[in-house]
Enzyme design. Structure first.
Site, short mmCIF file in Angstrom:
data_model
loop_
_atom_site.label_atom_id
_atom_site.label_comp_id
_atom_site.label_asym_id
_atom_site.label_seq_id
_atom_site.Cartn_x
_atom_site.Cartn_y
_atom_site.Cartn_z
N GLU A 254 -5.30 -10.09 14.91
CA GLU A 254 -4.65 -8.63 14.55
C GLU A 254 -5.78 -7.39 14.99
O GLU A 254 -5.48 -6.01 15.23
CB GLU A 254 -4.25 -8.30 13.13
N LYS B 59 0.57 -1.43 -0.22
CA LYS B 59 0.00 0.14 0.41
C LYS B 59 1.27 1.69 -0.26
O LYS B 59 0.96 2.50 -0.87
CB LYS B 59 -0.24 0.17 0.89
N GLY C 120 -4.80 -4.46 5.29
CA GLY C 120 -4.97 -5.64 4.80
C GLY C 120 -5.26 -6.83 5.22
O GLY C 120 -5.49 -7.61 3.73
N ARG C 121 -5.53 -6.95 6.44
CA ARG C 121 -6.28 -8.67 6.30
C ARG C 121 -7.48 -8.23 6.01
O ARG C 121 -8.59 -9.09 6.30
CB ARG C 121 -6.23 -8.81 7.95
N GLU D 199 10.32 -5.61 4.07
CA GLU D 199 9.96 -7.59 3.60
C GLU D 199 10.10 -7.11 1.70
O GLU D 199 10.88 -7.68 1.25
CB GLU D 199 9.55 -7.88 4.07
N HIS E 246 -4.67 -35.74 14.18
CA HIS E 246 -3.43 -37.03 14.94
C HIS E 246 -2.74 -36.03 15.42
O HIS E 246 -1.36 -36.03 15.32
CB HIS E 246 -2.81 -37.50 13.67
N LYS F 118 9.18 -3.57 13.85
CA LYS F 118 9.68 -2.72 12.72
C LYS F 118 10.26 -1.36 12.45
O LYS F 118 11.79 -1.56 12.07
CB LYS F 118 8.69 -2.57 11.89
#
Length: 526
Positions: free
Chosen positions: A356, A212, A269-270, A218, A387, A502
């Site tokens: 978040e 954005k 973002g999410r 990253e 399992h 960050k």
């Protein structure tokens, strides 16, 4: 404007806490259990249904939850959100992810721009670009068609789109909608990008850079990694890359990309899988019509969330029962258990969405809250989870509410009969058995073999995982998280908790460290 109050200031919450607790194991036994399961179910969009028969609630608790929703003014707060009030108080922003897939109320105009028209224009541009790629109008330097797409992003630019892509990949193959294979690069660990590039023909790959701000460390690091790989093969990165970014970012009008598609600050973002962030990769992989069907499913579920009566509103009721479990019953975690391999990354996406959004200890006004808020979210697809961590779920000291998802049919349509039943029947038998085992338990003189029961769950059931049902499933959980944030009086739409790390990482990289930070940097060889 709606009135925002803390959960413990609501009279209906006090009344809810005073009600007798439900003995779930007893309620789910015998024919009474059959009646509960048949009765406690709410239709969702796209043919889905949310069944909460195995939740520790009864009619008295449901009535109290209805009062709680009314006193908290869920309807007014949701309307304020989708009609453009600045619900995101932390960043003083609108919250418009619902508007990316449909309009629930009046026009939202911001900065002289009709935001619904802005989102639909970006999706139209993406559809045109995808059509040109699929038709061969857009080709690589050698005149070959592109057959692979790689999304470069992190957090919400990766988790949601990756989960949606994996969810629809087999459906697309079965229905002749698999136009391009897709991969994702997110981790700044160089092994992530290297692994994707090593298994790709980069000459026939389009890379989507999603940021954005255009400054995400990253993402830009991985972009440089990819550009170097393209140049080493004599390829021009600008002919292999597109950007999804804001109109004000440095990526927006750069010659480094074939095209740029835009998002804005009003879609977190999410919550961005239904925006250009998910639209570009899903449209290239499966075609624009599949992405449009996905949006239609989400929009249909959003319309159901407008219902004022929680007992007819699956998203609202799921949120209310979740708050009851968290704040009255004291359950601190929730497990997401899809019995569908296609949803293998869906729990990871919901982990970000929920934790978040509602992992906050101060309310919308920055004041500490005196009650627990968002639960810990984790999960894996069944039957693998059985399992793995189901031992703790069945016999551990903590009771952890469970959210199952199951479908009657598989996506690939295989129906081979093995030992008398199909694989899909075996899968569905397992989820049915687990719900009852968790709720009812089993007595045994050998305490090691005793199952206490009383473990609450709900299940979302559908015929098949399709683009429409996936959209409805996604919107259900987004709306559930939103309603829970309303009750806890949180700002569910910022994420300041991710910022401090960050800042400190940048200090390490600039060698501006002291104390423990300096020692850890030395230990890691930075």
């Amino acid at each position: 404007m709606p009135e925002w109050r803390n959960l413990d200031e609501l009279q209906s919450f006090d009344a809810l806490r005073e009600l007798p607790k439900v003995d779930l194991a007893a309620e789910m036994a015998g024919e009474n259990g059959a009646r509960r399961v048949s009765r406690y179910s709410v239709p969702m969009a796209a043919g889905l249904a949310w069944n909460y028969g195995a939740k520790a609630v009864d009619d008295r608790i449901l009535s109290a939850l209805r009062d709680l929703a009314r006193e908290a003014d869920f309807t007014g707060k949701f309307r304020a959100l989708y009609e453009g009030e600045r619900i995101n108080t932390g960043e003083n922003r609108l919250v418009l992810h619902h508007l990316t897939r449909g309009q629930l109320g009046k026009d939202v105009i911001e900065g002289g721009v009709n935001k619904r028209m802005f989102y639909t224009e970006q999706l139209r541009r993406i559809a045109d670009f995808a059509a040109d790629v699929h038709s061969g109008k857009i080709r690589n330097e050698a005149g070959q068609c592109f057959d692979h797409v790689v999304q470069i992003g992190i957090g919400g630019s990766d988790l949601g789109p990756r989960a949606m892509y994996l969810a629809l990949r087999n459906w697309a193959k079965t229905n002749g909608k698999a136009f391009m294979e897709a991969d994702f690069i997110s981790n700044v660990d160089p092994d992530d990008a290297a692994q994707v590039l090593a298994s790709s023909d980069v000459s026939r790959t389009i890379f989507i850079l999603v940021s954005k701000s255009g400054t995400t460390l990253e993402t830009l690091t991985n972009e440089a990694f990819v550009k170097n790989a393209l140049r080493e093969q004599g390829l021009d990165p600008a002919r292999h890359m597109i950007a999804v970014t804001s109109e004000t970012s440095p990526l927006a009008h750069s010659d480094d990309y074939m095209a740029a598609f835009f998002m804005d600050d009003f879609v977190g973002g999410r919550y961005s899988s239904t925006s250009a962030v998910g639209g570009a990769v899903l449209s290239l992989a499966f075609g624009p019509s599949v992405f449009e069907a996905f949006l239609a499913g989400a929009a249909a579920e959003d319309r159901l969330a407008l219902e004022e009566d929680p007992l007819k509103n699956p998203d609202m009721l799921d949120g209310l029962i979740g708050v009851y479990e968290r704040n009255v019953l004291g359950y601190g975690s929730t497990a997401i258990l899809p019995y569908s391999q296609a949803l293998s990354r869906f729990p990871a996406h919901l982990q970000q969405l929920d934790m978040e959004s509602n992992g906050k200890s101060v309310n919308r006004f920055g004041e500490p809250v005196s009650y627990p808020t968002g639960p810990v979210i984790f999960g894996e697809p069944g039957t693998n989870g059985q399992h793995s961590f189901y031992q703790l779920l069945h016999q551990g000291t903590d009771i952890i509410p469970l959210q199952f998802v199951g479908f009657r049919k598989s996506q690939l349509g295989t129906d081979d009969v093995i030992q008398g039943t199909t694989s899909q029947q075996k899968l569905c038998a397992n989820v049915a058995a687990q719900i009852v085992a968790f709720a009812c338990g089993k007595d045994d003189a050998d305490r090691n073999k005793k199952f206490p029961g009383g473990r609450p769950s709900s299940i979302i059931i559908g015929e098949e995982l399709t683009p429409e049902s996936l959209g409805a499933l996604l919107a259900h959980f987004e709306n559930k998280v939103m309603f829970q944030g309303f009750l806890w009086n949180l700002n569910s739409f910022d994420q300041e908790g991710v910022q401090l790390g960050k800042v400190l990482a940048k200090k390490v990289l600039s060698r501006d460290t002291d104390g423990a930070l300096r020692v850890y940097s030395d230990l890691l060889g930075i």
